[in-house]
Design a protein around this motif. Structure first.
Motif, PDB file in Angstrom:
ATOM      1  N   VAL A  59      10.739  31.596 -12.999  1.00  0.00           N
ATOM      2  CA  VAL A  59      10.018  32.189 -14.126  1.00  0.00           C
ATOM      3  C   VAL A  59       8.977  31.203 -14.662  1.00  0.00           C
ATOM      4  O   VAL A  59       7.860  31.591 -14.995  1.00  0.00           O
ATOM      5  CB  VAL A  59      10.984  32.636 -15.249  1.00  0.00           C
ATOM      6  CG1 VAL A  59      10.220  33.142 -16.457  1.00  0.00           C
ATOM      7  CG2 VAL A  59      11.944  33.706 -14.733  1.00  0.00           C
ATOM      8  N   ARG A  60       9.339  29.922 -14.700  1.00  0.00           N
ATOM      9  CA  ARG A  60       8.376  28.906 -15.155  1.00  0.00           C
ATOM     10  C   ARG A  60       7.152  28.851 -14.241  1.00  0.00           C
ATOM     11  O   ARG A  60       6.027  28.716 -14.713  1.00  0.00           O
ATOM     12  CB  ARG A  60       9.037  27.530 -15.193  1.00  0.00           C
ATOM     13  CG  ARG A  60       9.842  27.291 -16.421  1.00  0.00           C
ATOM     14  CD  ARG A  60      10.196  25.808 -16.544  1.00  0.00           C
ATOM     15  NE  ARG A  60      11.299  25.659 -17.452  1.00  0.00           N
ATOM     16  CZ  ARG A  60      12.452  25.074 -17.163  1.00  0.00           C
ATOM     17  NH1 ARG A  60      12.647  24.559 -15.980  1.00  0.00           N
ATOM     18  NH2 ARG A  60      13.400  25.004 -18.061  1.00  0.00           N
ATOM     19  N   ILE A  61       7.391  28.934 -12.947  1.00  0.00           N
ATOM     20  CA  ILE A  61       6.272  28.930 -11.995  1.00  0.00           C
ATOM     21  C   ILE A  61       5.393  30.158 -12.232  1.00  0.00           C
ATOM     22  O   ILE A  61       4.170  30.064 -12.291  1.00  0.00           O
ATOM     23  CB  ILE A  61       6.787  28.894 -10.543  1.00  0.00           C
ATOM     24  CG1 ILE A  61       7.510  27.582 -10.261  1.00  0.00           C
ATOM     25  CG2 ILE A  61       5.623  29.087  -9.551  1.00  0.00           C
ATOM     26  CD1 ILE A  61       8.276  27.564  -8.949  1.00  0.00           C
ATOM     27  N   ALA A  62       6.024  31.309 -12.389  1.00  0.00           N
ATOM     28  CA  ALA A  62       5.278  32.551 -12.632  1.00  0.00           C
ATOM     29  C   ALA A  62       4.494  32.455 -13.936  1.00  0.00           C
ATOM     30  O   ALA A  62       3.345  32.915 -14.017  1.00  0.00           O
ATOM     31  CB  ALA A  62       6.232  33.742 -12.672  1.00  0.00           C
ATOM     32  N   ALA A  91       5.031  33.410  -7.465  1.00  0.00           N
ATOM     33  CA  ALA A  91       6.023  32.378  -7.786  1.00  0.00           C
ATOM     34  C   ALA A  91       7.239  32.479  -6.869  1.00  0.00           C
ATOM     35  O   ALA A  91       7.769  31.456  -6.409  1.00  0.00           O
ATOM     36  CB  ALA A  91       6.457  32.498  -9.249  1.00  0.00           C
ATOM     37  N   LEU A  92       7.683  33.698  -6.598  1.00  0.00           N
ATOM     38  CA  LEU A  92       8.836  33.886  -5.715  1.00  0.00           C
ATOM     39  C   LEU A  92       8.510  33.434  -4.295  1.00  0.00           C
ATOM     40  O   LEU A  92       9.347  32.816  -3.624  1.00  0.00           O
ATOM     41  CB  LEU A  92       9.287  35.352  -5.727  1.00  0.00           C
ATOM     42  CG  LEU A  92       9.873  35.847  -7.046  1.00  0.00           C
ATOM     43  CD1 LEU A  92      10.142  37.343  -6.975  1.00  0.00           C
ATOM     44  CD2 LEU A  92      11.119  35.080  -7.419  1.00  0.00           C
ATOM     45  N   GLU A  93       7.314  33.733  -3.848  1.00  0.00           N
ATOM     46  CA  GLU A  93       6.907  33.317  -2.505  1.00  0.00           C
ATOM     47  C   GLU A  93       6.836  31.791  -2.410  1.00  0.00           C
ATOM     48  O   GLU A  93       7.291  31.200  -1.431  1.00  0.00           O
ATOM     49  CB  GLU A  93       5.574  33.951  -2.122  1.00  0.00           C
ATOM     50  CG  GLU A  93       5.652  35.447  -1.893  1.00  0.00           C
ATOM     51  CD  GLU A  93       6.557  35.842  -0.741  1.00  0.00           C
ATOM     52  OE1 GLU A  93       6.453  35.232   0.342  1.00  0.00           O
ATOM     53  OE2 GLU A  93       7.364  36.771  -0.912  1.00  0.00           O
ATOM     54  N   PRO A 124      14.283  37.997  -4.551  1.00  0.00           N
ATOM     55  CA  PRO A 124      13.551  39.170  -4.069  1.00  0.00           C
ATOM     56  C   PRO A 124      12.308  38.730  -3.287  1.00  0.00           C
ATOM     57  O   PRO A 124      11.654  37.759  -3.654  1.00  0.00           O
ATOM     58  CB  PRO A 124      13.133  39.895  -5.356  1.00  0.00           C
ATOM     59  CG  PRO A 124      13.991  39.341  -6.424  1.00  0.00           C
ATOM     60  CD  PRO A 124      14.354  37.948  -5.990  1.00  0.00           C
ATOM     61  N   THR A 125      12.005  39.424  -2.216  1.00  0.00           N
ATOM     62  CA  THR A 125      10.882  39.031  -1.365  1.00  0.00           C
ATOM     63  C   THR A 125       9.831  40.135  -1.304  1.00  0.00           C
ATOM     64  O   THR A 125      10.023  41.238  -1.818  1.00  0.00           O
ATOM     65  CB  THR A 125      11.357  38.734   0.063  1.00  0.00           C
ATOM     66  OG1 THR A 125      11.899  39.941   0.606  1.00  0.00           O
ATOM     67  CG2 THR A 125      12.391  37.628   0.091  1.00  0.00           C
ATOM     68  N   LEU A 126       8.755  39.827  -0.622  1.00  0.00           N
ATOM     69  CA  LEU A 126       7.681  40.782  -0.411  1.00  0.00           C
ATOM     70  C   LEU A 126       8.197  42.028   0.303  1.00  0.00           C
ATOM     71  O   LEU A 126       7.812  43.149  -0.014  1.00  0.00           O
ATOM     72  CB  LEU A 126       6.575  40.104   0.407  1.00  0.00           C
ATOM     73  CG  LEU A 126       5.280  40.843   0.646  1.00  0.00           C
ATOM     74  CD1 LEU A 126       4.583  41.144  -0.678  1.00  0.00           C
ATOM     75  CD2 LEU A 126       4.355  40.049   1.542  1.00  0.00           C
ATOM     76  N   ALA A 127       9.109  41.845   1.244  1.00  0.00           N
ATOM     77  CA  ALA A 127       9.625  42.961   2.032  1.00  0.00           C
ATOM     78  C   ALA A 127      10.424  43.961   1.193  1.00  0.00           C
ATOM     79  O   ALA A 127      10.479  45.148   1.522  1.00  0.00           O
ATOM     80  CB  ALA A 127      10.484  42.437   3.176  1.00  0.00           C
ATOM     81  N   THR A 128      11.026  43.507   0.088  1.00  0.00           N
ATOM     82  CA  THR A 128      11.851  44.419  -0.714  1.00  0.00           C
ATOM     83  C   THR A 128      11.039  45.344  -1.611  1.00  0.00           C
ATOM     84  O   THR A 128      11.552  46.323  -2.112  1.00  0.00           O
ATOM     85  CB  THR A 128      12.843  43.640  -1.597  1.00  0.00           C
ATOM     86  OG1 THR A 128      12.112  42.825  -2.508  1.00  0.00           O
ATOM     87  CG2 THR A 128      13.794  42.803  -0.774  1.00  0.00           C
ATOM     88  N   ARG A 129       9.764  45.003  -1.825  1.00  0.00           N
ATOM     89  CA  ARG A 129       8.872  45.804  -2.684  1.00  0.00           C
ATOM     90  C   ARG A 129       9.517  46.120  -4.035  1.00  0.00           C
ATOM     91  O   ARG A 129       9.494  47.249  -4.515  1.00  0.00           O
ATOM     92  CB  ARG A 129       8.436  47.072  -1.978  1.00  0.00           C
ATOM     93  CG  ARG A 129       7.598  46.798  -0.775  1.00  0.00           C
ATOM     94  CD  ARG A 129       7.067  48.040  -0.162  1.00  0.00           C
ATOM     95  NE  ARG A 129       6.163  47.661   0.902  1.00  0.00           N
ATOM     96  CZ  ARG A 129       5.571  48.503   1.681  1.00  0.00           C
ATOM     97  NH1 ARG A 129       5.768  49.785   1.528  1.00  0.00           N
ATOM     98  NH2 ARG A 129       4.758  48.080   2.611  1.00  0.00           N
TER      99      ARG A 129
END
Length: 147
Positions: A59-62, A91-93, A124-129
């Motif tokens: 969350v801090r990165i985001a 941030a997640l990536e 959660p990743t890009l693939a999970t949308r």
């Protein structure tokens, strides 16, 4: 050699710069459709992160990405929830890449990284949308993320 500027030259510079500022202000107002009461994306970021159980470091990165987003026109072009989701996605990536790198280094050095593996699987990743669950279209988030 004396490099002083006369008052008439300063007046001309002031007027020229003032006009440039006014032109940019008008451009900004047009982009905002003269709606200067903005809905900021920070609350959306916190809401989405809470619903997805995102860890505080991510969350801090985001949040940092979100603050940086205000240096571009993205915040004026996209809906605040889309900007928030795009910053969280980035941030997640980034954190996923760091976790994988850390996990690989731990494995190479013979250190068990159960905690890292758990975080990699739980993120959660890009693939999970995941953004679709918040009513955000794929094309909107990818555009806001710059992809």
């Amino acid at each position: 050699m004396d490099e002083t500027i006369s008052l008439s030259e300063l007046d001309k510079m002031y007027v020229a710069n003032k006009e440039k500022i006014i032109v940019k202000e008008h451009e900004l107002l047009r982009v905002l459709s003269f709606d200067v009461e903005l809905d900021l994306p920070h609350k959306y970021l916190l809401n989405i992160a809470r619903h997805l159980n995102i860890i505080q470091g991510q969350v801090r990165i985001a949040w940092s990405f979100l603050n940086d987003a205000f240096l571009s026109s993205k915040c004026a072009e996209a809906k605040p929830e889309v900007v928030a989701a795009a910053c969280l996605l980035l941030a997640l990536e980034v954190s996923m890449q760091e976790l994988k790198k850390s996990s690989e280094e731990n494995t190479k050095n013979g250190v068990e990284g159960d905690k890292d593996e758990h975080l990699v699987r739980a993120t959660p990743t890009l693939a999970t949308r995941w953004w679709n669950g918040f009513g955000i279209e794929d094309s909107d988030i990818l555009h806001a993320a710059g992809w």
